[in-house]
Design a protein around this motif. Structure first.
Motif, mmCIF file in Angstrom:
data_model
loop_
_atom_site.group_PDB
_atom_site.id
_atom_site.type_symbol
_atom_site.label_atom_id
_atom_site.label_comp_id
_atom_site.label_asym_id
_atom_site.label_seq_id
_atom_site.Cartn_x
_atom_site.Cartn_y
_atom_site.Cartn_z
ATOM 1 N N VAL A 1 -0.655 -0.665 -4.520
ATOM 2 C CA VAL A 1 -1.981 -0.059 -4.418
ATOM 3 C C VAL A 1 -1.857 1.363 -3.883
ATOM 4 O O VAL A 1 -1.187 1.582 -2.872
ATOM 5 C CB VAL A 1 -2.864 -0.889 -3.450
ATOM 6 N N GLY A 2 -2.491 2.307 -4.545
ATOM 7 C CA GLY A 2 -2.504 3.687 -4.060
ATOM 8 C C GLY A 2 -3.773 3.965 -3.272
ATOM 9 O O GLY A 2 -3.914 3.580 -2.117
ATOM 10 N N GLY A 3 -4.740 4.595 -3.932
ATOM 11 C CA GLY A 3 -5.964 5.059 -3.274
ATOM 12 C C GLY A 3 -6.648 4.020 -2.391
ATOM 13 O O GLY A 3 -7.070 4.321 -1.268
ATOM 14 N N ALA A 4 -6.751 2.793 -2.883
ATOM 15 C CA ALA A 4 -7.478 1.768 -2.126
ATOM 16 C C ALA A 4 -6.666 1.203 -0.966
ATOM 17 O O ALA A 4 -7.155 0.328 -0.250
ATOM 18 C CB ALA A 4 -7.924 0.640 -3.057
ATOM 19 N N GLY B 1 0.843 -1.201 0.000
ATOM 20 C CA GLY B 1 0.000 0.000 0.000
ATOM 21 C C GLY B 1 0.872 1.242 0.000
ATOM 22 O O GLY B 1 1.583 1.502 0.978
ATOM 23 N N ASN B 2 0.850 1.956 -1.111
ATOM 24 C CA ASN B 2 1.620 3.204 -1.223
ATOM 25 C C ASN B 2 0.692 4.359 -0.861
ATOM 26 O O ASN B 2 -0.179 4.718 -1.636
ATOM 27 C CB ASN B 2 2.134 3.349 -2.666
ATOM 28 N N TRP B 3 0.917 4.914 0.317
ATOM 29 C CA TRP B 3 0.004 5.955 0.816
ATOM 30 C C TRP B 3 0.259 7.305 0.160
ATOM 31 O O TRP B 3 -0.489 8.245 0.369
ATOM 32 C CB TRP B 3 0.137 6.095 2.332
ATOM 33 N N LYS B 4 1.366 7.432 -0.553
ATOM 34 C CA LYS B 4 1.738 8.715 -1.179
ATOM 35 C C LYS B 4 1.728 9.804 -0.096
ATOM 36 O O LYS B 4 2.121 9.512 1.036
ATOM 37 C CB LYS B 4 0.821 9.000 -2.374
ATOM 38 N N MET B 5 1.256 11.031 -0.401
ATOM 39 C CA MET B 5 1.312 12.097 0.611
ATOM 40 C C MET B 5 -0.009 12.138 1.384
ATOM 41 O O MET B 5 -0.758 13.121 1.339
ATOM 42 C CB MET B 5 1.620 13.440 -0.061
ATOM 43 N N GLY C 1 -2.236 0.364 -10.426
ATOM 44 C CA GLY C 1 -3.068 1.283 -11.221
ATOM 45 C C GLY C 1 -4.527 0.968 -10.989
ATOM 46 O O GLY C 1 -5.066 0.052 -11.610
ATOM 47 N N SER C 2 -5.137 1.711 -10.033
ATOM 48 C CA SER C 2 -6.568 1.558 -9.723
ATOM 49 C C SER C 2 -6.951 0.132 -9.332
ATOM 50 O O SER C 2 -8.021 -0.347 -9.702
ATOM 51 C CB SER C 2 -7.424 2.069 -10.893
ATOM 52 N N VAL C 3 -6.060 -0.536 -8.583
ATOM 53 C CA VAL C 3 -6.429 -1.852 -8.045
ATOM 54 C C VAL C 3 -7.412 -1.639 -6.889
ATOM 55 O O VAL C 3 -7.210 -0.779 -6.032
ATOM 56 C CB VAL C 3 -5.186 -2.631 -7.556
ATOM 57 N N GLY D 1 11.551 4.994 -8.400
ATOM 58 C CA GLY D 1 11.157 5.257 -9.787
ATOM 59 C C GLY D 1 9.662 5.300 -10.016
ATOM 60 O O GLY D 1 9.200 5.087 -11.143
ATOM 61 N N HIS D 2 8.894 5.620 -8.965
ATOM 62 C CA HIS D 2 7.448 5.752 -9.176
ATOM 63 C C HIS D 2 7.198 6.819 -10.251
ATOM 64 O O HIS D 2 7.918 7.819 -10.326
ATOM 65 C CB HIS D 2 6.765 6.144 -7.857
ATOM 66 N N SER D 3 6.153 6.628 -11.039
ATOM 67 C CA SER D 3 5.911 7.564 -12.152
ATOM 68 C C SER D 3 5.687 8.987 -11.659
ATOM 69 O O SER D 3 5.995 9.952 -12.366
ATOM 70 C CB SER D 3 4.720 7.110 -12.992
ATOM 71 N N TYR E 1 4.756 -3.006 -12.365
ATOM 72 C CA TYR E 1 4.303 -2.451 -13.648
ATOM 73 C C TYR E 1 3.073 -1.591 -13.375
ATOM 74 O O TYR E 1 2.028 -2.087 -12.950
ATOM 75 C CB TYR E 1 3.955 -3.551 -14.649
ATOM 76 N N GLU E 2 3.244 -0.286 -13.607
ATOM 77 C CA GLU E 2 2.145 0.643 -13.361
ATOM 78 C C GLU E 2 1.939 1.514 -14.599
ATOM 79 O O GLU E 2 2.680 2.487 -14.803
ATOM 80 C CB GLU E 2 2.483 1.565 -12.186
ATOM 81 N N PRO E 3 0.953 1.181 -15.434
ATOM 82 C CA PRO E 3 0.657 2.063 -16.559
ATOM 83 C C PRO E 3 0.195 3.425 -16.020
ATOM 84 O O PRO E 3 -0.710 3.477 -15.180
ATOM 85 C CB PRO E 3 -0.466 1.341 -17.302
ATOM 86 N N ILE F 1 -3.183 5.102 -13.134
ATOM 87 C CA ILE F 1 -2.898 5.473 -11.745
ATOM 88 C C ILE F 1 -3.858 6.555 -11.286
ATOM 89 O O ILE F 1 -3.884 7.657 -11.847
ATOM 90 C CB ILE F 1 -1.437 5.945 -11.592
ATOM 91 N N GLY F 2 -4.643 6.240 -10.285
ATOM 92 C CA GLY F 2 -5.554 7.212 -9.685
ATOM 93 C C GLY F 2 -6.678 7.660 -10.600
ATOM 94 O O GLY F 2 -7.355 8.647 -10.317
ATOM 95 N N THR F 3 -6.878 6.961 -11.697
ATOM 96 C CA THR F 3 -7.878 7.393 -12.680
ATOM 97 C C THR F 3 -9.136 6.534 -12.644
ATOM 98 O O THR F 3 -10.140 6.882 -13.266
ATOM 99 C CB THR F 3 -7.305 7.264 -14.116
#
Ligand code: G3H
Length: 250
Positions: free
Chosen positions: A232-235, A8-12, A211-213, A93-95, A165-167, A171-173
């Motif tokens: 996983v980002g948002g979720a 889980g990548n919480w980002k900021m 990517g939106s998992v 190397g996150h996009s 692999y993250e198209p 991501i977040g879309t």
């Protein structure tokens, strides 16, 4: 057999108190899973989350780092600092780092080497933009990024890595790659690794999809033969959603 890894990548997102209460709940909810679970809090929350995770099998990751051990690099964090806190992984190397902060294949490669020197496991992100996909350049882009990030590594080092692999367009879309598209690119990345580092490294390296998992699409994606987990980002920001993805990944 490659162990599934869900990170889980919480980002900021999340203050220290939010981060600690999240992992206190998560560790109870996923205590008996066979999946390797990883959380990637922001830098400020790494040490308190490490403390809260003591005795749990959930692993800790940072979202970025510098390649030097120390020095005059205002605002940066070194591998030594992450290692001391108890990080096992580091996302490199996150996009979003490539897009907003000037990350290149060359700097990703320096960071990958530095992480390995310090016993941190890199989660190396690769993926194409929408324009690149529409120009049929997906394979070329992910091959170049993979070769660039892993330049000069030994097959043994590559075997222990995680690649995500993250198209970028997913991501977040809310747009997810289809199970087949994601599988096809993950398999291609494995082929590139086989060419560069040999079959046994290619079979051992874990390749995630990101990517939106969500809980609802995790089962289809995670059952693909070359998809070994998710970034996983948002979720990953809600315990219930993240737990749902973990449960649906087996
Ligand atoms: O690092 C995670 C990815 O950027 C995916 O983010 P997302 O799940 O919000 O699309």
């Amino acid at each position: 057999m490659r162990q599934m890894i869900i990170a889980g990548n919480w980002k900021m997102h999340k203050t220290v108190s939010e981060a600690v209460s999240f992992v206190q709940e998560l560790k109870q909810q996923v205590a008996n899973t066979r999946v390797e679970v990883v959380v990637c809090p922001p830098f400020t929350a790494l040490a308190p989350v490490a403390e809260a995770l003591k005795g749990s099998s959930i692993a800790l990751a940072a979202q970025n780092m510098h390649w030097e051990n120390q020095g005059a690099f205002t605002g940066e964090i070194s591998p030594l600092m992450l290692k001391e806190i108890g990080c096992k992984y580091v996302v490199l190397g996150h996009s979003e780092r490539r897009q907003y902060f000037g990350e290149t294949d060359e700097t990703v490669n320096k960071k990958v080497k530095a992480a390995l020197e310090h016993g941190l496991v890199p989660i190396v992100c690769v993926g194409e933009t929408l324009a690149q996909r529409e120009a049929n350049a997906t394979e070329q882009v992910v091959a170049t990024q993979t070769r660039g990030a892993l330049a000069d590594l030994s097959p043994e080092q590559v075997a222990g890595l995680v690649i995500a692999y993250e198209p970028v367009w997913a991501i977040g879309t809310g747009k997810t790659a289809s199970d087949q598209d994601a599988q096809q690119v993950n398999r291609y990345i494995r082929q590139v690794i086989a060419q560069e580092f040999g079959q046994s490294a290619a079979e051992a390296v874990r390749i995630q999809y990101g990517g939106s998992v969500k809980p609802g699409n995790a089962r289809g994606l995670m059952s693909q033969p070359d998809i070994d987990g998710a970034l996983v980002g948002g979720a990953s920001l809600k315990v219930e959603d993240f737990k749902g993805i973990i449960e649906n990944s087996l």
